[in-house]
Design a protein around this motif. Structure first.
Motif, PDB file in Angstrom:
ATOM      1  N   SER A 103       0.815  -1.343   0.184  1.00 39.50           N
ATOM      2  CA  SER A 103      -0.162   0.094   0.141  1.00 39.50           C
ATOM      3  C   SER A 103       0.939   1.375  -0.020  1.00 39.50           C
ATOM      4  O   SER A 103       0.465   2.320  -0.634  1.00 39.50           O
ATOM      5  CB  SER A 103      -0.973  -0.049   1.140  1.00 39.50           C
ATOM      6  OG  SER A 103      -1.949  -1.097   1.074  1.00 39.50           O
TER       7      SER A 103
ATOM      8  N   HIS B 169       2.320   1.261  -3.640  1.00 47.01           N
ATOM      9  CA  HIS B 169       1.036   1.758  -4.467  1.00 47.01           C
ATOM     10  C   HIS B 169       0.853   3.321  -4.406  1.00 47.01           C
ATOM     11  O   HIS B 169       0.519   3.847  -5.434  1.00 47.01           O
ATOM     12  CB  HIS B 169      -0.228   1.022  -3.984  1.00 47.01           C
ATOM     13  CG  HIS B 169      -1.286   1.114  -4.778  1.00 47.01           C
ATOM     14  ND1 HIS B 169      -2.681   1.366  -4.302  1.00 47.01           N
ATOM     15  CD2 HIS B 169      -1.556   1.151  -6.128  1.00 47.01           C
ATOM     16  CE1 HIS B 169      -3.416   1.378  -5.278  1.00 47.01           C
ATOM     17  NE2 HIS B 169      -2.799   1.353  -6.549  1.00 47.01           N
ATOM     18  N   ASP B 170       0.712   3.825  -3.011  1.00 45.60           N
ATOM     19  CA  ASP B 170       0.347   5.456  -2.981  1.00 45.60           C
ATOM     20  C   ASP B 170       1.700   6.165  -3.731  1.00 45.60           C
ATOM     21  O   ASP B 170       1.541   7.345  -4.129  1.00 45.60           O
ATOM     22  CB  ASP B 170       0.351   5.612  -1.688  1.00 45.60           C
ATOM     23  CG  ASP B 170      -1.181   5.675  -1.308  1.00 45.60           C
ATOM     24  OD1 ASP B 170      -1.967   4.885  -1.888  1.00 45.60           O
ATOM     25  OD2 ASP B 170      -1.728   6.196  -0.243  1.00 45.60           O
TER      26      ASP B 170
ATOM     27  N   HIS C   1       1.471   6.548  -7.296  1.00 42.91           N
ATOM     28  CA  HIS C   1       0.431   7.517  -7.833  1.00 42.91           C
ATOM     29  C   HIS C   1       1.024   8.850  -7.203  1.00 42.91           C
ATOM     30  O   HIS C   1       0.176   9.930  -7.356  1.00 42.91           O
ATOM     31  CB  HIS C   1      -0.706   7.306  -7.207  1.00 42.91           C
ATOM     32  CG  HIS C   1      -1.451   5.981  -8.110  1.00 42.91           C
ATOM     33  ND1 HIS C   1      -1.964   6.372  -9.189  1.00 42.91           N
ATOM     34  CD2 HIS C   1      -1.760   4.822  -7.621  1.00 42.91           C
ATOM     35  CE1 HIS C   1      -2.592   5.003  -9.636  1.00 42.91           C
ATOM     36  NE2 HIS C   1      -2.429   4.100  -8.884  1.00 42.91           N
TER      37      HIS C   1
ATOM     38  N   HIS D 264      -4.862   1.349 -14.960  1.00 43.39           N
ATOM     39  CA  HIS D 264      -5.904   2.536 -14.857  1.00 43.39           C
ATOM     40  C   HIS D 264      -6.501   3.002 -16.168  1.00 43.39           C
ATOM     41  O   HIS D 264      -7.728   3.163 -16.160  1.00 43.39           O
ATOM     42  CB  HIS D 264      -5.242   3.611 -13.972  1.00 43.39           C
ATOM     43  CG  HIS D 264      -5.365   3.314 -12.442  1.00 43.39           C
ATOM     44  ND1 HIS D 264      -6.353   4.219 -11.778  1.00 43.39           N
ATOM     45  CD2 HIS D 264      -4.486   2.578 -11.674  1.00 43.39           C
ATOM     46  CE1 HIS D 264      -5.938   3.577 -10.540  1.00 43.39           C
ATOM     47  NE2 HIS D 264      -4.853   2.858 -10.289  1.00 43.39           N
TER      48      HIS D 264
ATOM     49  N   GLN E  97      -9.401  -0.918   0.434  1.00 39.76           N
ATOM     50  CA  GLN E  97      -9.583  -1.220  -1.257  1.00 39.76           C
ATOM     51  C   GLN E  97     -10.967  -1.769  -1.362  1.00 39.76           C
ATOM     52  O   GLN E  97     -11.539  -1.878  -2.562  1.00 39.76           O
ATOM     53  CB  GLN E  97      -8.762  -2.285  -1.478  1.00 39.76           C
ATOM     54  CG  GLN E  97      -7.156  -1.907  -1.563  1.00 39.76           C
ATOM     55  CD  GLN E  97      -6.894  -0.503  -2.351  1.00 39.76           C
ATOM     56  OE1 GLN E  97      -7.396  -0.115  -3.389  1.00 39.76           O
ATOM     57  NE2 GLN E  97      -6.056   0.358  -1.818  1.00 39.76           N
TER      58      GLN E  97
ATOM     59  N   HIS F 214     -12.359   0.504  -3.592  1.00 43.46           N
ATOM     60  CA  HIS F 214     -11.615   0.751  -4.769  1.00 43.46           C
ATOM     61  C   HIS F 214     -12.141   1.583  -6.051  1.00 43.46           C
ATOM     62  O   HIS F 214     -11.281   2.135  -6.877  1.00 43.46           O
ATOM     63  CB  HIS F 214     -11.286  -0.725  -5.208  1.00 43.46           C
ATOM     64  CG  HIS F 214      -9.934  -0.897  -6.154  1.00 43.46           C
ATOM     65  ND1 HIS F 214      -8.638  -0.751  -5.584  1.00 43.46           N
ATOM     66  CD2 HIS F 214      -9.960  -0.915  -7.503  1.00 43.46           C
ATOM     67  CE1 HIS F 214      -7.822  -0.886  -6.658  1.00 43.46           C
ATOM     68  NE2 HIS F 214      -8.475  -0.892  -8.035  1.00 43.46           N
TER      69      HIS F 214
ATOM     70  N   HIS G  46     -10.710   4.738  -5.852  1.00 43.87           N
ATOM     71  CA  HIS G  46      -9.198   4.787  -6.195  1.00 43.87           C
ATOM     72  C   HIS G  46      -9.137   5.119  -7.776  1.00 43.87           C
ATOM     73  O   HIS G  46      -8.358   5.910  -8.228  1.00 43.87           O
ATOM     74  CB  HIS G  46      -8.633   3.680  -5.766  1.00 43.87           C
ATOM     75  CG  HIS G  46      -7.143   3.535  -6.405  1.00 43.87           C
ATOM     76  ND1 HIS G  46      -6.056   4.614  -5.915  1.00 43.87           N
ATOM     77  CD2 HIS G  46      -6.569   2.623  -7.154  1.00 43.87           C
ATOM     78  CE1 HIS G  46      -5.116   4.295  -6.558  1.00 43.87           C
ATOM     79  NE2 HIS G  46      -5.316   2.974  -7.175  1.00 43.87           N
ATOM     80  N   HIS G  47      -9.973   4.280  -8.542  1.00 43.99           N
ATOM     81  CA  HIS G  47     -10.028   4.573  -9.995  1.00 43.99           C
ATOM     82  C   HIS G  47     -10.561   5.752 -10.347  1.00 43.99           C
ATOM     83  O   HIS G  47     -10.154   6.522 -11.586  1.00 43.99           O
ATOM     84  CB  HIS G  47     -10.926   3.206 -10.504  1.00 43.99           C
ATOM     85  CG  HIS G  47      -9.859   2.255 -10.932  1.00 43.99           C
ATOM     86  ND1 HIS G  47      -9.277   1.962 -12.011  1.00 43.99           N
ATOM     87  CD2 HIS G  47      -9.205   1.198 -10.099  1.00 43.99           C
ATOM     88  CE1 HIS G  47      -8.726   0.824 -12.003  1.00 43.99           C
ATOM     89  NE2 HIS G  47      -8.484   0.313 -10.850  1.00 43.99           N
TER      90      HIS G  47
ATOM     91  N   PRO H 199      -7.337   8.670  -8.388  1.00 45.95           N
ATOM     92  CA  PRO H 199      -6.067   7.883  -8.140  1.00 45.95           C
ATOM     93  C   PRO H 199      -5.010   8.606  -7.119  1.00 45.95           C
ATOM     94  O   PRO H 199      -4.315   7.796  -6.773  1.00 45.95           O
ATOM     95  CB  PRO H 199      -5.544   7.198  -9.438  1.00 45.95           C
ATOM     96  CG  PRO H 199      -6.162   8.167 -10.454  1.00 45.95           C
ATOM     97  CD  PRO H 199      -7.292   8.670  -9.850  1.00 45.95           C
TER      98      PRO H 199
ATOM     99  N   PHE I 290      -4.803   6.118   0.143  1.00 41.51           N
ATOM    100  CA  PHE I 290      -5.580   5.342   0.452  1.00 41.51           C
ATOM    101  C   PHE I 290      -6.267   5.241   1.727  1.00 41.51           C
ATOM    102  O   PHE I 290      -7.567   5.145   1.839  1.00 41.51           O
ATOM    103  CB  PHE I 290      -4.743   3.906   0.531  1.00 41.51           C
ATOM    104  CG  PHE I 290      -3.883   3.734   1.748  1.00 41.51           C
ATOM    105  CD1 PHE I 290      -4.674   3.375   2.916  1.00 41.51           C
ATOM    106  CD2 PHE I 290      -2.732   4.109   1.728  1.00 41.51           C
ATOM    107  CE1 PHE I 290      -3.882   3.095   4.290  1.00 41.51           C
ATOM    108  CE2 PHE I 290      -2.072   3.764   2.936  1.00 41.51           C
ATOM    109  CZ  PHE I 290      -2.555   3.442   4.141  1.00 41.51           C
TER     110      PHE I 290
ATOM    111  N   MET J  45      -9.814   7.390   1.270  1.00 40.20           N
ATOM    112  CA  MET J  45     -10.700   7.135   0.145  1.00 40.20           C
ATOM    113  C   MET J  45     -12.314   6.991   0.716  1.00 40.20           C
ATOM    114  O   MET J  45     -13.249   7.443  -0.038  1.00 40.20           O
ATOM    115  CB  MET J  45     -10.488   5.938  -0.369  1.00 40.20           C
ATOM    116  CG  MET J  45      -9.217   5.792  -1.429  1.00 40.20           C
ATOM    117  SD  MET J  45      -9.094   4.491  -2.275  1.00 40.20           S
ATOM    118  CE  MET J  45      -8.565   3.141  -1.352  1.00 40.20           C
TER     119      MET J  45
END
Length: 307
Positions: free
Chosen positions: A68, A71-72, A75, A113, A243, A246, A249-250, A253, A257, A260
């Motif tokens: 995670s 992942h962040d 982005h 994405h 998630q 999620h 997120h899409h 993005p 996290f 969200m």
């Protein structure tokens, strides 16, 4: 409605949620805890205080949480200070997938994405798994990502060619040194096998559950390409590291996290006016599966050649 707990000027607050913080403290603390846990596991296993197989399992679970952070960082939502964002992300990535530098991961993930559920989605590799292929595909999809990068990422390779050559040269030297000094078995048990556990969990939490049944592509209908999972949030939110939201997120993005759920409640009415893909807490089939099927049939019919 839940959104009423937020400030009156919700649009301004929403824009604040979208801006990367100076340093995302929850993400950074997760990074520190994960790296500390990995260090402790390596120390205990190498000194014989825990069985090495236990270290394999522990590192696999810890690096799932570390993803995670990575992942962040991919982005650019870990920190608005670029060097800080990239450094933390690169360190985490080195302990999870050292053979996949951030430039590779970021490019491939951004393709997901753009093309989620479509034929160019790199995650099709997991979605197209037959039941008997699941143990292999879901634990080895990093290989599919690298293949995707070398197949489609010519421009990125040209732009970052020298950087990639230098990175892989240093990485190869480190692996050769580890093998030379007799740490091959430890590397296999405390890094390679744990990374397979992590990949399996990532495939479930970030790929399969948020996108199943993967019938509608992102560029066709973004509100149906990714799911929202409702119920048992007190358990699923920490377990899935947010998630279960999620779809947010899409749609956005750039939002870290841990923000969200706030973004969802602010955009609650706007989002739920759409025909979004809804999942129950522990369901594997969307509640509105009929909408997915109808949409897919309509699109397929439209693509049929005229008689």
């Amino acid at each position: 409605m839940a959104a009423s707990v937020f400030p009156k000027n919700q649009e301004e607050y929403f824009e604040q949620l979208r801006r990367a913080p100076l340093l995302a403290l929850p993400t950074f603390l997760l990074f520190v805890a994960s790296m500390g846990g990995i260090g402790i596991v390596w120390y205990l296993a190498l000194t014989g205080q825990i069985p090495i197989w236990l270290g394999t399992i522990a590192n696999g679970l810890i690096t799932y949480l570390l993803f995670s952070v990575i992942h962040d960082a991919a982005h650019m939502s870990l920190s608005r200070v670029k060097w800080l964002n990239e450094t933390i992300g690169a360190i985490g990535l080195f302990f999870l997938f050292p053979y996949a530098p951030m430039v590779l991961l970021r490019w491939v993930h951004n393709k997901h994405h753009s093309y989620a559920n479509g034929p160019l989605d790199p995650d099709r590799f997991e979605h197209e798994s037959s039941w008997w292929q699941v143990p292999f595909r879901w634990t080895m999809f990093d290989g599919a990502y690298i293949y995707y990068f070398f197949k489609y990422g010519q421009n990125v390779r040209k732009k970052h060619g020298k950087e990639l050559v230098a990175f892989y040269s240093v990485l190869l030297a480190l692996f050769v040194a580890a093998l030379y000094f007799g740490y091959g078995f430890e590397l296999f048990m405390l890094w390679f096998l744990p990374s397979r556990i992590t990949l399996f969990l990532i495939a479930i939490v970030f790929v399969i559950l948020p996108h199943y049944p993967a019938m509608v592509a992102q560029d066709e209908e973004p509100y149906m390409a990714t799911t929202m999972r409702y119920g048992w949030e007190w358990l699923l939110t920490p377990l899935l590291v947010y998630q279960n939201y999620h779809l947010i997120h899409h749609l956005y993005p750039e939002i870290p996290f841990y923000r969200m759920h706030k973004a969802y409640f602010i955009k609650f009415d706007e989002i739920n006016r759409q025909n979004i893909s809804r999942q129950t807490a522990f369901g594997v089939k969307p509640e509105n599966m009929e909408s997915h099927l109808a949409y897919r049939q309509e699109k397929d019919a439209a693509l049929q050649p005229a008689e």
